[in-house]
Scaffold this motif. Structure first.
Motif, PDB file in Angstrom:
ATOM      1  N   ASP A   1     137.699 -48.328 -14.654  1.00  0.00           N
ATOM      2  CA  ASP A   1     137.053 -47.467 -14.127  1.00  0.00           C
ATOM      3  C   ASP A   1     136.598 -46.370 -14.799  1.00  0.00           C
ATOM      4  OD1 ASP A   1     135.310 -46.830 -11.843  1.00  0.00           O
ATOM      5  OD2 ASP A   1     137.158 -46.108 -10.338  1.00  0.00           O
TER       6      ASP A   1
ATOM      7  N   ASN B   1     133.670 -42.582 -14.897  1.00  0.00           N
ATOM      8  CA  ASN B   1     132.509 -41.881 -14.025  1.00  0.00           C
ATOM      9  C   ASN B   1     130.921 -42.176 -14.462  1.00  0.00           C
ATOM     10  OD1 ASN B   1     131.425 -40.319 -16.493  1.00  0.00           O
ATOM     11  ND2 ASN B   1     133.234 -38.894 -16.304  1.00  0.00           N
ATOM     12  N   ALA B   2     130.088 -41.694 -13.785  1.00  0.00           N
ATOM     13  CA  ALA B   2     128.794 -42.150 -14.136  1.00  0.00           C
ATOM     14  C   ALA B   2     128.227 -41.913 -15.345  1.00  0.00           C
ATOM     15  CB  ALA B   2     127.906 -41.580 -12.744  1.00  0.00           C
ATOM     16  N   ARG B   3     128.526 -40.574 -16.008  1.00  0.00           N
ATOM     17  CA  ARG B   3     128.016 -40.373 -17.340  1.00  0.00           C
ATOM     18  C   ARG B   3     128.682 -41.203 -18.345  1.00  0.00           C
ATOM     19  NH1 ARG B   3     124.610 -39.493 -20.397  1.00  0.00           N
ATOM     20  NH2 ARG B   3     124.874 -38.085 -22.249  1.00  0.00           N
TER      21      ARG B   3
ATOM     22  N   ARG C   1     129.555 -44.297 -17.703  1.00  0.00           N
ATOM     23  CA  ARG C   1     128.798 -45.548 -17.746  1.00  0.00           C
ATOM     24  C   ARG C   1     127.460 -45.540 -18.370  1.00  0.00           C
ATOM     25  NH1 ARG C   1     130.092 -49.417 -14.800  1.00  0.00           N
ATOM     26  NH2 ARG C   1     131.446 -48.211 -13.491  1.00  0.00           N
ATOM     27  N   GLN C   2     126.458 -44.239 -18.196  1.00  0.00           N
ATOM     28  CA  GLN C   2     125.328 -44.101 -18.580  1.00  0.00           C
ATOM     29  C   GLN C   2     125.278 -43.925 -20.092  1.00  0.00           C
ATOM     30  OE1 GLN C   2     123.933 -40.309 -18.120  1.00  0.00           O
ATOM     31  NE2 GLN C   2     121.842 -40.854 -17.550  1.00  0.00           N
TER      32      GLN C   2
ATOM     33  N   HIS D   1     130.738 -52.693 -12.297  1.00  0.00           N
ATOM     34  CA  HIS D   1     131.591 -51.825 -11.485  1.00  0.00           C
ATOM     35  C   HIS D   1     133.124 -52.444 -11.545  1.00  0.00           C
ATOM     36  CE1 HIS D   1     133.095 -49.699  -7.874  1.00  0.00           C
ATOM     37  NE2 HIS D   1     132.220 -48.907  -8.133  1.00  0.00           N
TER      38      HIS D   1
END
Length: 169
Positions: free
Chosen positions: A29, A31-33, A35-36, A47
């Motif tokens: 897992d 965080n969004a950053r 992943r970006q 995901h």
């Protein structure tokens, strides 16, 4: 957010990696950053729930960032990957260790939690979860169960798939 991630990453001691742990790259897992940043390098990591579904369905999961048994996004890898080989419960099975020693499971989990919480909207919920996590790691039985969970094999040998028959590609 990048500065806060850099601060968190700086707290993780780096093991003297031998590059032998590609089979440990299971569902993760982030965080969004994180992943970006990985997506900007041309790699899409599904995901976490989708990764777990694949592992359950196929008995295996290989991280899409692995290329020739090495991480292709190593400089931008998420916190969970940085903790591998650096925290007690995620000690490298090949003997790679940080010079200053391993992080305690509690400290490693708090770093992971803080990285996952970055960008989350509700500060009260985040603080409540942080306190719960801190309390759990104060319990020796919880720490033991956590170590056992983390050390489970993430991949099944091909001979254990398909009813004892080796999987064919």
């Amino acid at each position: 957010m990048d500065a806060r991630l850099a601060d968190l990453y700086a707290q993780v001691p780096q093991p003297n990696c031998k590059g032998l742990c590609a089979d440990s790259c299971g569902p993760i897992d982030m965080n969004a950053r994180e992943r970006q940043r990985i997506r900007a390098r041309g790699v899409t990591i599904p995901h976490h729930d989708d990764q777990l579904d694949q592992a359950a369905r196929e008995g295996d999961y290989t991280c899409p960032a692995l290329k020739d048994e090495r991480c292709s996004v190593y400089a931008d890898r998420p916190m969970i990957c940085r903790l591998w080989g650096a925290a007690e419960a995620m000690a490298c099975p090949h003997g790679c260790r940080p010079e200053g020693g391993l992080l305690s499971d509690g400290h490693g989990s708090m770093l992971l939690y803080e990285s996952l919480a970055l960008g989350a909207a509700d500060a009260d919920v985040i603080e409540q979860r942080r306190r719960q996590l801190q309390q759990r790691f104060a319990d020796a039985e919880f720490r033991r169960a956590y170590r056992e969970f983390v050390r489970r094999p993430t991949r099944l040998p091909s001979t254990q798939r398909q009813g004892g028959q080796a999987a064919s590609g």
